[in-house]
Design a protein around this motif. Structure first.
Motif, mmCIF file in Angstrom:
data_model
loop_
_atom_site.group_PDB
_atom_site.id
_atom_site.type_symbol
_atom_site.label_atom_id
_atom_site.label_comp_id
_atom_site.label_asym_id
_atom_site.label_seq_id
_atom_site.Cartn_x
_atom_site.Cartn_y
_atom_site.Cartn_z
ATOM 1 N N ASN A 187 12.141 5.601 2.054
ATOM 2 C CA ASN A 187 13.374 5.817 1.286
ATOM 3 C C ASN A 187 13.204 5.388 -0.168
ATOM 4 O OD1 ASN A 187 14.648 6.782 3.548
ATOM 5 N ND2 ASN A 187 15.670 4.852 4.022
ATOM 6 N N ARG A 188 12.525 4.274 -0.381
ATOM 7 C CA ARG A 188 12.296 3.800 -1.744
ATOM 8 C C ARG A 188 11.432 4.783 -2.527
ATOM 9 N NH1 ARG A 188 12.850 -1.375 -4.148
ATOM 10 N NH2 ARG A 188 14.505 -1.429 -2.581
ATOM 11 N N MET A 189 10.435 5.369 -1.870
ATOM 12 C CA MET A 189 9.579 6.347 -2.536
ATOM 13 C C MET A 189 10.382 7.597 -2.911
ATOM 14 S SD MET A 189 6.751 4.947 -3.054
ATOM 15 C CE MET A 189 5.869 6.373 -3.644
ATOM 16 N N ARG A 190 11.253 8.036 -2.029
ATOM 17 C CA ARG A 190 12.107 9.182 -2.360
ATOM 18 C C ARG A 190 12.997 8.841 -3.541
ATOM 19 N NH1 ARG A 190 13.637 9.097 2.967
ATOM 20 N NH2 ARG A 190 11.979 9.966 4.184
ATOM 21 N N GLN A 206 -3.154 7.743 -0.947
ATOM 22 C CA GLN A 206 -2.067 8.663 -1.259
ATOM 23 C C GLN A 206 -2.424 10.108 -0.931
ATOM 24 O OE1 GLN A 206 -1.241 7.503 -5.310
ATOM 25 N NE2 GLN A 206 0.463 6.225 -4.648
ATOM 26 N N GLN A 207 -3.707 10.403 -0.803
ATOM 27 C CA GLN A 207 -4.120 11.755 -0.442
ATOM 28 C C GLN A 207 -4.037 11.998 1.064
ATOM 29 O OE1 GLN A 207 -7.609 13.411 -2.577
ATOM 30 N NE2 GLN A 207 -7.612 11.422 -3.629
ATOM 31 N N PHE A 255 1.964 7.463 -9.737
ATOM 32 C CA PHE A 255 0.988 6.391 -9.894
ATOM 33 C C PHE A 255 1.584 5.312 -10.788
ATOM 34 C CE2 PHE A 255 -2.607 7.901 -7.755
ATOM 35 C CZ PHE A 255 -2.558 9.282 -7.827
ATOM 36 N N GLN A 256 1.229 4.082 -10.489
ATOM 37 C CA GLN A 256 1.700 2.955 -11.278
ATOM 38 C C GLN A 256 0.509 2.107 -11.683
ATOM 39 O OE1 GLN A 256 4.490 0.739 -9.056
ATOM 40 N NE2 GLN A 256 5.935 2.402 -8.854
ATOM 41 N N ALA A 257 0.681 1.360 -12.760
ATOM 42 C CA ALA A 257 -0.367 0.442 -13.193
ATOM 43 C C ALA A 257 -0.485 -0.698 -12.191
ATOM 44 C CB ALA A 257 -0.018 -0.111 -14.569
ATOM 45 N N ARG A 297 0.815 -1.208 0.000
ATOM 46 C CA ARG A 297 0.000 0.000 0.000
ATOM 47 C C ARG A 297 0.851 1.262 0.000
ATOM 48 N NH1 ARG A 297 -2.594 -4.493 0.043
ATOM 49 N NH2 ARG A 297 -4.788 -4.291 -0.418
ATOM 50 N N TRP A 298 2.121 1.123 0.261
ATOM 51 C CA TRP A 298 3.050 2.249 0.134
ATOM 52 C C TRP A 298 3.646 2.296 -1.255
ATOM 53 C CZ3 TRP A 298 5.187 6.506 2.188
ATOM 54 C CH2 TRP A 298 4.828 6.844 3.490
ATOM 55 N N LEU A 299 4.043 1.136 -1.767
ATOM 56 C CA LEU A 299 4.853 1.089 -2.985
ATOM 57 C C LEU A 299 4.081 0.677 -4.230
ATOM 58 C CD1 LEU A 299 7.899 -0.704 -1.376
ATOM 59 C CD2 LEU A 299 7.681 1.735 -1.863
#
Length: 150
Positions: free
Chosen positions: A52-55, A94-95, A62-64, A7-9
């Motif tokens: 860290n991965r998101m940064r 994400q909001q 957004f990804q498929a 749900r994060w990545l």
């Protein structure tokens, strides 16, 4: 943990990598780990690695949906409906601000107790319930607003 990281990545392969990295880091520091607090340490480490991965990715893009999700034998209509639902939840999550998102993911998807949540999030135990209630209300409002637009 995979569910929370997903749900994060929103990428199953990244979740697997971070799960392994999380356990490797905890194992490496096992002499200093309190067995009673191992769950909180694992989730805190996993969330930090996810941030860290998101940064590293360049922040919240957004990804498929996962390609692997289409391989479970369901028909195209069911897959499309499930994909739309996942996209709505992804967009709503994400909001939320990071603290509300973490609280919901750890309580609803990881099943952490109030005591564990307080330790992971570094918030007093008495604050957890009110923040969780507020975060759920905001999430519900975001999902309802998305329903009106659709």
């Amino acid at each position: 943990m995979h569910n929370v990281l997903y749900r994060w990545l929103w990428d199953s392969h990244d979740c697997q990598d971070l799960s392994q990295e999380t356990f490797m880091r905890v194992w490496k520091d096992r002499q200093n780990v309190d067995a009673l607090r191992i769950d909180a340490l694992i989730y805190a480490t996993a969330l930090n690695l996810a941030k860290n991965r998101m940064r590293w990715r360049g922040l919240w893009r957004f990804q498929a949906p996962d390609e692997d999700a289409a391989c479970d034998g369901e028909g195209p209509e069911a897959f499309a409906l499930r994909s739309r639902s996942q996209q709505r939840v992804r967009h709503a999550l994400q909001q939320l601000d990071a603290s509300a998102r973490n609280l919901l993911l750890l309580s609803e998807f990881a099943g952490l107790s109030t005591v564990e949540l307080a330790e992971v999030l570094k918030v007093p135990e008495g604050t957890i319930a009110s923040r969780k209630h507020r975060a759920m209300a905001v999430l519900k409002g975001l999902l309802e607003r998305d329903d009106v637009r659709a």
